[in-house]
Scaffold this motif. Structure first.
Motif, PDB file in Angstrom:
ATOM      1  N   GLY A  38     -16.052  57.868   7.189  1.00 37.36           N
ATOM      2  CA  GLY A  38     -15.973  59.040   6.116  1.00 37.36           C
ATOM      3  C   GLY A  38     -15.478  59.959   6.124  1.00 37.36           C
ATOM      4  O   GLY A  38     -14.751  61.014   5.580  1.00 37.36           O
ATOM      5  N   GLY A  39     -14.394  60.377   7.897  1.00 37.35           N
ATOM      6  CA  GLY A  39     -13.596  61.759   8.206  1.00 37.35           C
ATOM      7  C   GLY A  39     -14.474  62.412   8.732  1.00 37.35           C
ATOM      8  O   GLY A  39     -13.285  63.509   9.100  1.00 37.35           O
ATOM      9  N   ARG A  40     -15.767  62.143   8.708  1.00 38.88           N
ATOM     10  CA  ARG A  40     -16.931  63.746   9.575  1.00 38.88           C
ATOM     11  C   ARG A  40     -16.931  63.908  10.796  1.00 38.88           C
ATOM     12  O   ARG A  40     -16.896  64.185  11.161  1.00 38.88           O
ATOM     13  N   LEU A  41     -15.921  62.492  11.628  1.00 38.45           N
ATOM     14  CA  LEU A  41     -16.469  62.073  13.149  1.00 38.45           C
ATOM     15  C   LEU A  41     -14.899  62.213  13.574  1.00 38.45           C
ATOM     16  O   LEU A  41     -14.246  61.036  12.991  1.00 38.45           O
TER      17      LEU A  41
ATOM     18  N   ALA B 138     -24.405  68.275  11.007  1.00 41.02           N
ATOM     19  CA  ALA B 138     -22.813  68.902  11.466  1.00 41.02           C
ATOM     20  C   ALA B 138     -23.256  70.269  12.461  1.00 41.02           C
ATOM     21  O   ALA B 138     -22.361  70.649  12.611  1.00 41.02           O
TER      22      ALA B 138
ATOM     23  N   THR C 251     -22.941  67.926  17.843  1.00 39.15           N
ATOM     24  CA  THR C 251     -22.282  67.462  18.440  1.00 39.15           C
ATOM     25  C   THR C 251     -22.486  65.728  18.628  1.00 39.15           C
ATOM     26  O   THR C 251     -24.173  65.419  18.469  1.00 39.15           O
TER      27      THR C 251
ATOM     28  N   GLU D  94     -26.907  65.393  11.924  1.00 40.68           N
ATOM     29  CA  GLU D  94     -26.921  65.066  10.067  1.00 40.68           C
ATOM     30  C   GLU D  94     -26.316  66.081   9.745  1.00 40.68           C
ATOM     31  O   GLU D  94     -26.020  66.232   8.318  1.00 40.68           O
TER      32      GLU D  94
ATOM     33  N   ASP E 229     -20.140  54.857  10.333  1.00 40.59           N
ATOM     34  CA  ASP E 229     -19.975  55.272   8.873  1.00 40.59           C
ATOM     35  C   ASP E 229     -20.040  56.669   8.721  1.00 40.59           C
ATOM     36  O   ASP E 229     -19.145  57.070   8.232  1.00 40.59           O
ATOM     37  N   LEU E 230     -20.064  57.697   9.156  1.00 42.33           N
ATOM     38  CA  LEU E 230     -19.377  59.169   9.580  1.00 42.33           C
ATOM     39  C   LEU E 230     -17.558  59.257   9.971  1.00 42.33           C
ATOM     40  O   LEU E 230     -17.005  60.094   9.198  1.00 42.33           O
TER      41      LEU E 230
END
Length: 462
Positions: free
Chosen positions: A176-179, A378, A381, A376, A172-173
């Motif tokens: 969403g471009g977060r990881l 951030a 890692t 969650e 999911d992350l």
């Protein structure tokens, strides 16, 4: 944090519940194994054989009755004692008679044979009881091993589920471009590693099941529980109880007695043998004399070997055999003493290791919870989170093993004291004759022949 620990230990308690399956307790498994295992049955047969060989000695104290008869042709040339009509004339000769003899004194050979064989029977009983203790411990180990592997399988399953859950969050992350995409590859790799670990645990569980079936005699089924057994308060108490109760040590004592009495039985041959006899016979044409002759006799018989070579060497051999038996007893005492010390050391180590691992697991569970929240946010890692999950899994795995090892070491302490079978409700009388044959014959060797030996039940104890 308290809720996490409570959930974890509740899981351990409920992990082995099988819906609709009848629970098999450790007590039931051990009792079934000890009463049905063919290795114990073989030792039981040896014990019974020794008992019957002892009872065979009854014949040594009872009269010997011999019936003799012969028929045939005879010619006697004895002109000095036979008439012209009988001398050197062939005739049919017949004889029929009976003779009874009973020994009055034989240098106590028979008594010492009874004493020696009584010691042998007691020794075979202690061997059977020792074999039962060993099998009870093996069955306990097999049961706890299956119990441990079942929990480890559940731990490994939970580890897979946990990593799959992390994998869903990571995907999911990533979407969403977060990881980065590399994190998705990393979690996929860890999920496969967790599944391989589960596969290995399941293989080990199947091996444990196979060993359980060999030792106990049936496949494990239902819910399993492992209570702890009572342990002495100190090493000194454990050692004293182990040496005093050890069936192996008691067996070596019977070997000393058996050697001593067999030596006395052999030395009895140097004393006179006195017996009383009676007999009657009827002869026809005996020794060339025509006619029928009846003989009746009663009297005493004496036999005494005054000299026979090799007696000094015989005494030396008997002395060495007794010395060997005494040395074997000393060896057994030392080995039991060492076993008690090693058992105590293992128990103490497992006790402390379990305490430390449970505390370490508590800390690891807290770390995992905190790292999850920080991931969650951030602040951590993915590798940080996976590393603490890996550490938690290893500690949880070791904790389960330590708890099982601690439970087993308490039962091993009972086995060291020769008390494990009785702990599970298997009395000596359920397994063997009472090891009291030497005491029964102590004052009167003939008293042993009044003992009735009933067959042992072949049915499993309920």
């Amino acid at each position: 944090m308290a809720s996490i620990l409570k959930s974890f230990f509740t899981f351990l308690a409920m992990a082995l519940c099988t819906s609709g399956a009848v629970a098999e307790s450790l007590r039931d498994a051990v009792r079934f194994a000890v009463t049905t295992n063919p290795a114990v049955k073989a030792t039981e047969a040896d014990m019974r054989g020794a008992a019957y060989e002892l009872l065979e000695l009854r014949r040594e104290f009872e009269p010997t009755v011999t019936v003799f008869a012969e028929t045939g042709w005879q010619r006697v040339d004895d002109p000095s004692n036979l008439s012209t009509a009988d001398n050197n004339i062939g005739k049919n000769r017949n004889q029929l008679g009976v003779r009874a003899e009973i020994v009055l004194f034989d240098g106590f050979r028979r008594s010492n044979l009874v004493y020696a064989n009584s010691a042998r029977v007691d020794g075979s009983i202690f061997r059977l009881l020792d074999a039962s203790e060993t099998l009870a411990l093996n069955a306990t180990e097999a049961y706890i091993d299956v119990y441990r592997h079942r929990i480890l399988r559940e731990v490994a399953k939970r580890n897979v589920v946990k990593h799959e859950e992390i994998g869903r969050r990571v995907r999911d992350l990533v979407q969403g471009g977060r990881l980065p995409y590399s994190d998705e590859l990393t979690i996929d790799d860890r999920i496969r590693s967790a599944r391989l670990a589960l596969l290995e645990v399941e293989r080990a569980l199947r091996d444990a099941n196979a060993r359980y079936e060999r030792v106990v005699g049936r496949a494990p089924s239902g819910r399993m529980t492992v209570p702890h057994a009572p342990v002495p308060k100190s090493l000194q108490e454990l050692t004293q109880a182990s040496v005093t109760n050890s069936y192996r040590v008691q067996y070596t004592r019977t070997q000393i007695d058996q050697n001593r009495f067999m030596g006395e039985a052999i030395l009895a041959d140097r004393l006179p043998r006195l017996s009383v006899f009676a007999g009657v016979s009827r002869d026809k044409n005996r020794n060339g004399v025509t006619g029928t002759r009846n003989d009746e006799s009663i009297g005493l018989g004496l036999s005494w070997t005054l000299y026979q070579g090799g007696r000094r060497a015989e005494r030396s051999a008997l002395a060495e055999q007794t010395s060997r038996a005494m040395s074997e007893q000393a060896i057994a005492v030392r080995e039991v003493t060492e076993l008690a010390a090693r058992t105590w050391n293992t128990y103490q180590t497992n006790l402390e290791r379990t305490r430390q691992l449970e505390e370490q697991l508590r800390i690891n569970l807290l770390i995992v919870e905190v790292y999850g929240e920080e991931f969650e946010a951030a602040k951590r890692t993915l590798l940080d989170l996976l590393e603490v999950e890996r550490a938690r899994f290893i500690v949880e795995f070791e904790t389960v093993g330590a708890q099982a090892g601690l439970a087993f070491s308490t039962h091993r302490a009972l086995a060291t004291q020769s008390k494990l079978a009785s702990h599970f409700g298997l009395a000596k009388s359920d397994l063997a004759f009472a090891p009291n044959f030497q005491n029964l014959t102590k004052d009167n060797p003939l008293s042993i022949f009044d003992v009735s030996i009933e067959p042992l039940s072949t049915e499993p104890l309920q």
